[in-house]
Each structure stands twice: as C-alpha cells, then as structure tokens.
Scaffold this motif. Structure first.
Motif, mmCIF file in Angstrom:
data_model
loop_
_atom_site.group_PDB
_atom_site.id
_atom_site.type_symbol
_atom_site.label_atom_id
_atom_site.label_comp_id
_atom_site.label_asym_id
_atom_site.label_seq_id
_atom_site.Cartn_x
_atom_site.Cartn_y
_atom_site.Cartn_z
ATOM 1 N N TYR A 156 -55.067 17.565 -0.983
ATOM 2 C CA TYR A 156 -55.602 18.223 -2.163
ATOM 3 C C TYR A 156 -56.936 18.896 -1.836
ATOM 4 C CZ TYR A 156 -52.251 14.876 -4.019
ATOM 5 O OH TYR A 156 -51.118 14.128 -4.236
ATOM 6 N N VAL A 157 -57.182 19.998 -2.514
ATOM 7 C CA VAL A 157 -58.434 20.742 -2.352
ATOM 8 C C VAL A 157 -59.325 20.464 -3.554
ATOM 9 C CG1 VAL A 157 -59.484 23.037 -2.196
ATOM 10 C CG2 VAL A 157 -57.367 22.534 -0.955
ATOM 11 N N VAL A 158 -60.556 20.089 -3.273
ATOM 12 C CA VAL A 158 -61.522 19.770 -4.327
ATOM 13 C C VAL A 158 -62.677 20.763 -4.252
ATOM 14 C CG1 VAL A 158 -63.206 18.074 -5.131
ATOM 15 C CG2 VAL A 158 -60.930 17.327 -4.397
ATOM 16 N N LEU A 159 -62.986 21.388 -5.387
ATOM 17 C CA LEU A 159 -64.169 22.236 -5.528
ATOM 18 C C LEU A 159 -65.236 21.391 -6.211
ATOM 19 C CD1 LEU A 159 -61.711 24.214 -5.260
ATOM 20 C CD2 LEU A 159 -63.032 25.847 -6.604
ATOM 21 N N PRO A 160 -66.180 20.828 -5.445
ATOM 22 C CA PRO A 160 -67.079 19.805 -6.002
ATOM 23 C C PRO A 160 -67.875 20.259 -7.214
ATOM 24 C CG PRO A 160 -67.260 19.902 -3.611
ATOM 25 C CD PRO A 160 -66.451 21.085 -4.019
ATOM 26 N N ARG A 161 -68.309 21.507 -7.211
ATOM 27 C CA ARG A 161 -69.130 21.943 -8.330
ATOM 28 C C ARG A 161 -68.844 23.408 -8.648
ATOM 29 N NH1 ARG A 161 -74.865 20.128 -7.334
ATOM 30 N NH2 ARG A 161 -73.993 18.073 -7.779
ATOM 31 N N LEU A 215 -57.039 7.105 0.649
ATOM 32 C CA LEU A 215 -57.690 8.259 1.276
ATOM 33 C C LEU A 215 -57.655 8.137 2.790
ATOM 34 C CD1 LEU A 215 -59.302 10.867 0.903
ATOM 35 C CD2 LEU A 215 -61.385 9.479 0.788
ATOM 36 N N GLN A 216 -57.036 9.123 3.462
ATOM 37 C CA GLN A 216 -56.903 9.081 4.920
ATOM 38 C C GLN A 216 -57.937 9.967 5.616
ATOM 39 O OE1 GLN A 216 -54.536 6.932 6.260
ATOM 40 N NE2 GLN A 216 -54.356 6.374 4.088
ATOM 41 N N ARG A 217 -57.948 11.219 5.258
ATOM 42 C CA ARG A 217 -58.861 12.180 5.890
ATOM 43 C C ARG A 217 -59.623 12.949 4.814
ATOM 44 N NH1 ARG A 217 -54.406 12.227 9.163
ATOM 45 N NH2 ARG A 217 -54.753 12.230 11.428
ATOM 46 N N VAL A 218 -60.828 13.366 5.182
ATOM 47 C CA VAL A 218 -61.616 14.274 4.351
ATOM 48 C C VAL A 218 -62.022 15.449 5.223
ATOM 49 C CG1 VAL A 218 -63.766 14.626 3.081
ATOM 50 C CG2 VAL A 218 -62.472 12.514 2.780
ATOM 51 N N GLY A 219 -61.753 16.630 4.734
ATOM 52 C CA GLY A 219 -62.159 17.841 5.440
ATOM 53 C C GLY A 219 -63.273 18.543 4.689
ATOM 54 N N ALA A 230 -60.246 26.142 2.925
ATOM 55 C CA ALA A 230 -59.829 24.826 2.417
ATOM 56 C C ALA A 230 -58.340 24.818 2.101
ATOM 57 C CB ALA A 230 -60.646 24.460 1.184
ATOM 58 N N ILE A 231 -57.837 25.868 1.470
ATOM 59 C CA ILE A 231 -56.410 25.956 1.161
ATOM 60 C C ILE A 231 -55.586 25.986 2.448
ATOM 61 C CG2 ILE A 231 -54.632 27.410 0.123
ATOM 62 C CD1 ILE A 231 -56.366 25.979 -1.925
ATOM 63 N N GLY A 232 -56.065 26.748 3.434
ATOM 64 C CA GLY A 232 -55.334 26.824 4.703
ATOM 65 C C GLY A 232 -55.320 25.510 5.448
ATOM 66 N N LEU A 233 -56.475 24.820 5.494
ATOM 67 C CA LEU A 233 -56.525 23.528 6.177
ATOM 68 C C LEU A 233 -55.661 22.505 5.450
ATOM 69 C CD1 LEU A 233 -57.780 21.905 8.485
ATOM 70 C CD2 LEU A 233 -59.683 21.335 6.953
ATOM 71 N N ALA A 234 -55.659 22.540 4.129
ATOM 72 C CA ALA A 234 -54.805 21.624 3.362
ATOM 73 C C ALA A 234 -53.331 21.870 3.672
ATOM 74 C CB ALA A 234 -55.072 21.791 1.869
ATOM 75 N N TYR A 281 -53.110 9.947 1.057
ATOM 76 C CA TYR A 281 -53.316 11.378 0.831
ATOM 77 C C TYR A 281 -54.574 11.815 1.588
ATOM 78 C CZ TYR A 281 -56.965 9.933 -2.450
ATOM 79 O OH TYR A 281 -58.075 9.368 -3.013
ATOM 80 N N ASN A 282 -54.737 13.129 1.727
ATOM 81 C CA ASN A 282 -55.925 13.724 2.342
ATOM 82 C C ASN A 282 -56.644 14.589 1.314
ATOM 83 O OD1 ASN A 282 -55.154 12.699 4.933
ATOM 84 N ND2 ASN A 282 -53.794 14.477 5.192
ATOM 85 N N VAL A 283 -57.911 14.873 1.575
ATOM 86 C CA VAL A 283 -58.711 15.739 0.708
ATOM 87 C C VAL A 283 -59.479 16.730 1.577
ATOM 88 C CG1 VAL A 283 -60.653 15.862 -0.907
ATOM 89 C CG2 VAL A 283 -58.964 14.048 -1.147
ATOM 90 N N VAL A 284 -59.474 17.996 1.166
ATOM 91 C CA VAL A 284 -60.305 19.018 1.793
ATOM 92 C C VAL A 284 -61.272 19.532 0.732
ATOM 93 C CG1 VAL A 284 -60.375 21.230 3.001
ATOM 94 C CG2 VAL A 284 -58.455 19.669 3.372
ATOM 95 N N CYS A 285 -62.555 19.518 1.057
ATOM 96 C CA CYS A 285 -63.587 19.904 0.101
ATOM 97 C C CYS A 285 -64.212 21.246 0.485
ATOM 98 C CB CYS A 285 -64.701 18.854 0.040
ATOM 99 S SG CYS A 285 -64.143 17.229 -0.516
#
Length: 790
Positions: free
Chosen positions: A88-93, A147-151, A34-38, A17-21
């Motif tokens: 997946y999109v992660v909102l860190p805080r 985990l493959q990519r992190v954006g 982030a939603i668009g890149l995901a 899977y990939n993650v965009v932060c």
C-alpha cells in the motif's frame, strides 16, 4: 483499466503486507515512484533479490541460516514473510494541489491508503502513536504485526515522513530508501537498503526497474513474476519525470531520464493527461501570492547575480508555493528567488487543504535591514466582539464600494497603509462631492490635498456634526479591511484626538494624516501597538529557486536549508522554520541571503582570467597575400590589427580576407586583359600598369571595432556579443588600447562547461597576464619570422 479493491472490513491484524511512503505534501515524483515501487513489491520483486544473485555459496549458506533464525522467530509469533505481498502507498500528509487534482480522478486506480486504513490499524492506534515503541510486534493485537517492509521514496529523513514515522521501527524486513538526492544524509537507522542514484527523478529509477522486470520473467523463491504497466501507471511515471526534471530542462537531468520518459510513453502514457497535469494553472490563492510576491519583491545584484527576496504574511498554511516561486523566478529578472511566507503556528493548514484560504499581506523585505512591516491580523474587532461587523445600509455600502474602486485606480495602493482614508471625490448628490472643484489646483498641492481630505472627512461624517465620532471611525476602519482590538483602537483615537475631547475635528484629522504620510508618528504608533502584543509562535515556509547559469554554479540551496532540516536539490529546495515571533522572520531571511552570498557567489570571472593570450596580430601594411598566409598557417578566423605601439586599430576576419582576395583577382584579370589588348594592338602598356595590384590591410580592415578590457566580467562580454553579433573581440588594457589578448565565443562556451570536448583547464588560457608576459615578449621578437616579406 483495473480498479484497486477498497479496504475490506474483514482484514485481520497480522496479515502480512508492505507499505511505501511518499514524503509529506507529495509531488508527482514521490507519488509516481511510490506507486511503481509498490507494484514491484506486490509482485515480490525486491532490490535485495538482485543483490542475492551475485552472492557466493558462503553467503547463500549464511542466508539459509538467517532464514532458519527467521523461522524460529516466526514460531515465537513474529511473522516474517517474503514473496508477493499486498503493498500500500501512504501519503503521510496530503499532496500538492496539482497532485490532488490528478488523484481526484485517478486515486481508485492506485493502492493508496491512509494510515488508519492499513490492515489492523484504527484511530486509537494513531492517537497513541507517541507510544509506538511500546508495541510488541509479536502481540496478536499489535497493529504492526503484519508489517514486513517500509519503503521511503524521494526522501531520506524522518521528518519528511510526518505521522508515518511510526511505521519505521516495526518493519520486520527493514526500511528501503530510494532517492536521487546524492548529497543528502539519512537519519533512519532502520534502513537496510539504501538506493541512491544521480538522476533527475526517482521515477526514472523506478521506471528502469519496472522495464527490466518486464523484459524477463523472473523466479524468486519458487514464484514467477511478470510486470505489466497500466496506462494510468505509465502516465503517472511520465508526470513524475516531467515534474522533477522540468520536462528534461533542469541541469540535473540525465540521459537516463529522457530514456525512461520515452519508455513510459511507449507503455501507453496519455499525452493528453500529461499536457493537462504537468503544467497546471495556479489556483486563485496561489495567484494572489504570486501577485503579492511580484509587488513586494526586493532585488539586489551582487557579483553579477540578481537575488530577489519576498517576505509575506498569511493567516494559514498555503500549499503549492513551489509553483508560485517558480513562476515568480520566470517572470522576474532574478537569478535567485527566495519566497518566505509566515503564518501563526497554531493555525495549522487553514489555508491549504480545503479550509479557509490564506490571506497574504505583502511585506517588503530589505536585504540590509530587519524591519518587518506586518499588518495586524487580529480576529477580534474594535468592539471586542469576535467576527462581528457593524452593518451598513445598502446605500452606504454601495457608496463605500464605489469609493474603494476609485481609490485603487487613482492611487494604485501607494497609501494603502493609511486605514481611514478612502480618498475619493465620488459621492453623488452630497455636499462632500462638491468640496473638490475644478479650481482647487490653484492653491497648490497643499490646498488640493486639503480639498481631498475635506471630501473624505465629509464622507465619513455620516451624522453631519462636523466631527468624526468613534463609531464613525470604527466603520471607516472596517470598510477599509482593518480589524483591530479595542486597546489598539483606543491607541489610534488618542493619537488623533489631540485635545482629548473625544471628537476628531477636521484640523486634527488633517494634522494626523500629514504626520502619517511623513511616517514619523505612524511608525511610533505601530511600534507601540506591536510592543503591546505578546509574542506569537509562527512558522515560516521558505522556497528557493535558482536559474541555471555559470554565475550561480556554486549555489546549493539544499545545503543552505539543511540548518533548518530542509533540503531538496541544489537549485530548488525548501525549509520550514519555527519562530518565536513573526518579527524574527526578516532576520532569518537576511541571514540566509548573507550565507548564500558568502558560500555560493564567487567573484565573477573577468576577461583577463580566460582570454587567449598571447595572440597573433596583423600589421596595417600587410597585403592580401600576407594576411591570407597568416590565416592558413595558424588556422584562425580573425586577427586584430595593431600599429607599431601594439595598439589595436582594427580587426580583420575571414570575410574581409575573402572579399579582398576577390577584388585582387578581379584586378589581376583586368590587368591581364589590358596586357593582351596592348599586345594585339602593338601599343605599350599604360603607365599605371606598373603599380602593384595588392593593397594594404589598413584600406579594407574593419576600423570600428568593439574592444573588451581585461577587467570586464564574463556576463558583460556575453551581452556585448549578443548586441553586436560579433564572434570575437580584441582585449586591451584598461587604460590604453594596447593589445593583450583575444576573447571568442569558444572561450565563453569553455567557461560555461557545456561540452566535455571543450577542455576547461587549459593552462595556456588560464595563466594570469603577468605570468604570460615573458611569452608575450618572446612572441613579439619572433613575429618578424612569421611572414616572408616579398
């Protein structure tokens, strides 16, 4: 509209899977991008694929070799997968309050997850995140194995990721950074794709990629992709562009931002949702901060720029301060607005995400001093019992509330620092209410003040003993909203009780109040109290906003805040400062202002720097025909009129020339009719027919002319043009009316640099007056050849 599937209980560790932060405290721009890149990554559309299209055969061969190496690694347990993958999109805080409000209705439509809900993650993994480098990604039990990519969008630094920073070292295909802060520097060595463009919004960059991907069906590695945007996604992209471009009015906005906003609208963005969420109203907590900011603002004007600073104290973190600062800037007459809010570092987010709301206490902050008058914020009370307040009777409580209301109306908070004085004459049916009578003014201000103090003293003397006891003073303090420790309470009592008998007499009460008003004894008490406190680590959040304008062109808040690892845009940035004690806040803010003045505020341009010189002028003896010839030959719209000493005595514009020419034509026609009539009647022409019809310029020029001096600033000239509605002004020396130049609207537009067609670097207009003197003298000598005298 398709909903996103919830996390499955059967998700296994190691599934790719990939993650965009987003960055911490996500705004609309970082969330939308982030939603668009995901979405692009979910379909297998990666930016590195675009680069591969231009590679030659050698690079293709090298890529194949790398793929073989990746396959070898895969056989050893480190799975590297390309193509369409769940992203997946992660909102860190968390997010800003306005974004949270939007997500409360839309979150199920986007692939948003928390860190602990990522495939293979658990609470235990996050609790041990400080050991993340010890994880072996080839271990089947590693939470990072799939985990493959992190954006990372709208940010380039690790500290902007918060707890999501633990993902960076484990992205097998590296980290992709997408940002529009061209001046920022990244501290993420794991970044393999660094995409930065000078646009107003990151959402613009992502929207352009989504549009291009949607215009053509593409093949990557044998699979075919086609991008279709949902209405919610289009709406979010539009909100992202609106958010970071100020609805296309910020000076960082580009034509591409407008184009992609239009495309998002074409793709079905809801204008109703945009209208509701793009400019949300402030929450009650934010309105409180805004009110305190406007009350306690300190402003100073330097080099034509008004800088306003506010230093507030809160009992916890308050979210959404950027919107508060923007509104404060708009409501004030400031060019630069810096809002700083301090809170104890140990109190975390009490005021932000649904916890206890922050309580702001206004602290006026002067630019030239380091005094920080913070109200004590002690959770204990004067009895030493935590959060315990003495209960008042219902009747007493009603009386206190009535006193509070009348005090606010009468004093408007002028004496809010005096805790025990709820000055009021409202105490129905008691002897205290009669102590201020209609004749009290006859004794002067002092007598009237004693009458008021007597009413207050009697109000708090509940046992009618003629003295204030310790418990009565304690009730008065609590009813006024002051909660202090027992030691500090004893200090206050000792300072009032001069004879040490344990009771506060009326005279002691009056003397103490008088001294407090003069600030001598009260300042000493506060210093003693504050000196008894141990230093408490605090956090100060600073938000800066700058209005667009030529005088603040060189202000760069992004660079100014980088010393605190903050940043943002040149005209909108923020920083978080760790303080050993809250008393350091004023010093930090002062130093920021001083650096801002030194690095960002240049000396204002004066008229002598950009006026037109030398300039053509007219003489008061010139006729309509001579002045018209000057206007036609030199293509001018106005000319100053000077006497023989080159002093300005008037101004002539094309309007006066046109009116004078019309009058001259009427005179000529009238003379012609007189001549025809005389010829018919055989009579001689009247004697006045020999007089010339032309009139001298001094008879029809503008005589009351607004003049500018060479030392005037650009803003002063702009204000004159605004008030008088004139298009040009002659420029004279400071001590005389001698003409040295001309300033027009076009000259001012040139300095603003609004339009590329108005060349700013014009040598003829940028030389100093001294350097232009030889040209001026030569022009004077040649002026006699400009007009052929008739």
């Amino acid at each position: 509209m398709e909903e996103q599937p919830p996390p499955s209980v059967n998700e296994k560790r190691g599934e790719p899977y990939n993650v965009v932060c987003t960055h911490i405290t996500a705004d609309f721009d970082t969330l939308a991008s982030a939603i668009g890149l995901a979405k692009l990554w979910t379909l297998g559309i990666y930016d590195e694929h675009e680069e591969e299209k231009d590679e030659d055969d050698d690079n293709v061969k090298e890529a194949d070799e790398n793929k073989d190496e990746d396959d070898d690694e895969d056989t050893r347990g480190k799975r590297i997968v390309d193509g369409p993958l769940p992203t997946y999109v992660v909102l860190p805080r968390g997010a800003h309050p306005d974004v949270q409000r939007f997500l409360s209705l839309h979150k199920h439509l986007f692939p948003i997850r928390s860190l602990k809900s990522l495939p293979g993650f658990s609470d235990a993994d996050l609790k041990n995140n400080h050991h993340h480098n010890d994880h072996d990604d080839r271990n089947p039990q590693s939470p990072y194995r799939g985990l493959q990519r992190v954006g990372l969008v709208d940010a380039q630094r690790r500290d902007r990721l918060g707890p999501a920073e633990i993902l960076l070292p484990h992205a097998k295909k590296g980290v992709t950074i997408v940002d529009h802060h061209v001046d920022a520097e990244s501290d993420i060595p794991e970044a393999v794709n660094y995409i930065v463009e000078p646009v107003g919004s990151v959402s613009t960059m992502i929207a352009e990629r989504l549009r291009n991907a949607g215009n053509a069906r593409r093949k990557h590695g044998g699979f075919e992709t086609k991008v279709e945007l949902t209405e919610a996604e289009a709406t979010l992209l539009a909100l992202g562009i609106h958010s970071d471009t100020g609805s296309l009015v910020y000076d960082s906005t580009t034509a591409k931002d407008a184009t992609m906003l239009g495309w998002a609208m074409e793709m079905g963005a809801s204008q109703a949702a945009i209208a509701e969420h793009a400019k949300p109203s402030l929450s009650d907590e934010q309105q409180t901060v805004l009110t305190q900011a406007l009350i306690n603002v300190n402003s100073t004007t330097i080099r034509g720029v008004t800088i306003s600073t506010v230093l507030l104290s809160a009992d916890g973190f308050i979210s959404g301060l950027a919107a508060v600062t923007k509104d404060a800037l708009d409501l004030s007459s400031s060019d630069i607005f810096l809002l700083a809010v301090c809170y104890e570092a140990t109190r975390g987010n009490r005021g932000g995400g649904g916890g206890k709301k922050g309580k702001t206490n206004g602290n006026k902050h002067g630019n030239n001093n380091n005094n920080n008058n913070n109200d004590d914020d002690d959770n204990g009370n004067i009895d030493g019992a935590e959060s315990k307040q003495t209960k008042l009777s219902k009747e007493a409580e009603e009386r206190l509330q009535k006193v509070k209301k009348s005090t606010v109306k009468a004093l408007s908070g002028v004496e809010a620092e005096v805790p025990i004085l709820n000055k009021s004459s409202a105490r129905g049916g008691t002897s205290g209410s009669k102590m201020i009578n209609s004749d009290s003014w006859k004794g002067g201000d002092v007598a009237f003040q004693r009458q008021r103090l007597a009413a207050t003293f009697a109000f708090h003397d509940t046992d009618r003993s003629g003295f204030l006891e310790r418990d009565e003073i304690a009730v008065a303090l609590r009813s006024s909203g002051f909660y202090i420790s027992q030691d500090n309470f004893d200090t206050v009592i000792d300072s009032i009780d001069e004879n040490g008998d344990g009771h506060i007499s009326f005279e002691e009460f009056v003397r103490f109040y008088t001294e407090m008003e003069e600030q001598n004894k009260w300042d000493k008490i506060k210093a003693d109290i504050e000196g008894s406190f141990t230093k408490t680590p605090s956090t100060m959040t600073i938000i800066g906003r700058v209005k667009a304008g030529v005088n603040v062109r060189n202000v760069n808040l992004n660079k100014l805040f980088q010393k605190f690892n903050g940043g943002g845009h040149p005209k909108a940035a923020s920083a978080t400062v760790k303080l050993e004690d809250e008393s350091e806040a004023a010093t930090v803010l002062n130093e920021l202002v001083e650096e801002l003045i030194e690095t960002g505020l240049t000396e204002q341009l004066t008229v002598g720097d950009f006026m037109q010189s030398p300039v053509l002028s007219a003489k008061p003896t010139m006729t309509e025909k001579q002045v018209e010839d000057l206007f036609i030959r030199y293509d001018v719209r106005a000319l100053p009129v000077v006497d023989d000493d080159n002093k300005v005595i008037g101004l002539v514009s094309y309007k006066e020339v046109a009116a004078a020419k019309m009058r001259l034509t009427n005179k000529q026609e009238k003379r012609l009719r007189q001549m025809e009539k005389a010829a018919k009647q055989g009579k001689p022409l009247p004697p006045e027919s020999d007089r010339p019809l032309e009139s001298a310029l001094k008879g029809w020029m503008k005589q009351h002319v607004q003049l500018a001096t060479a030392s005037m600033t650009m803003s002063e000239v702009e204000n004159i043009l605004l008030e008088t509605d004139v298009g040009c002004m002659p420029v004279v020396t400071d001590d005389t009316k001698e003409l040295i130049g001309m300033v027009t609207r076009t000259d001012l537009l040139r300095q603003h640099r609004y339009y590329n067609s108005l060349h700013y670097h014009n040598k003829g207009f940028s030389d100093s007056i001294a350097a232009r003197k030889p040209i001026i003298e030569l022009r004077k000598k040649l002026k006699k050849f400009d007009i052929e005298n008739e």
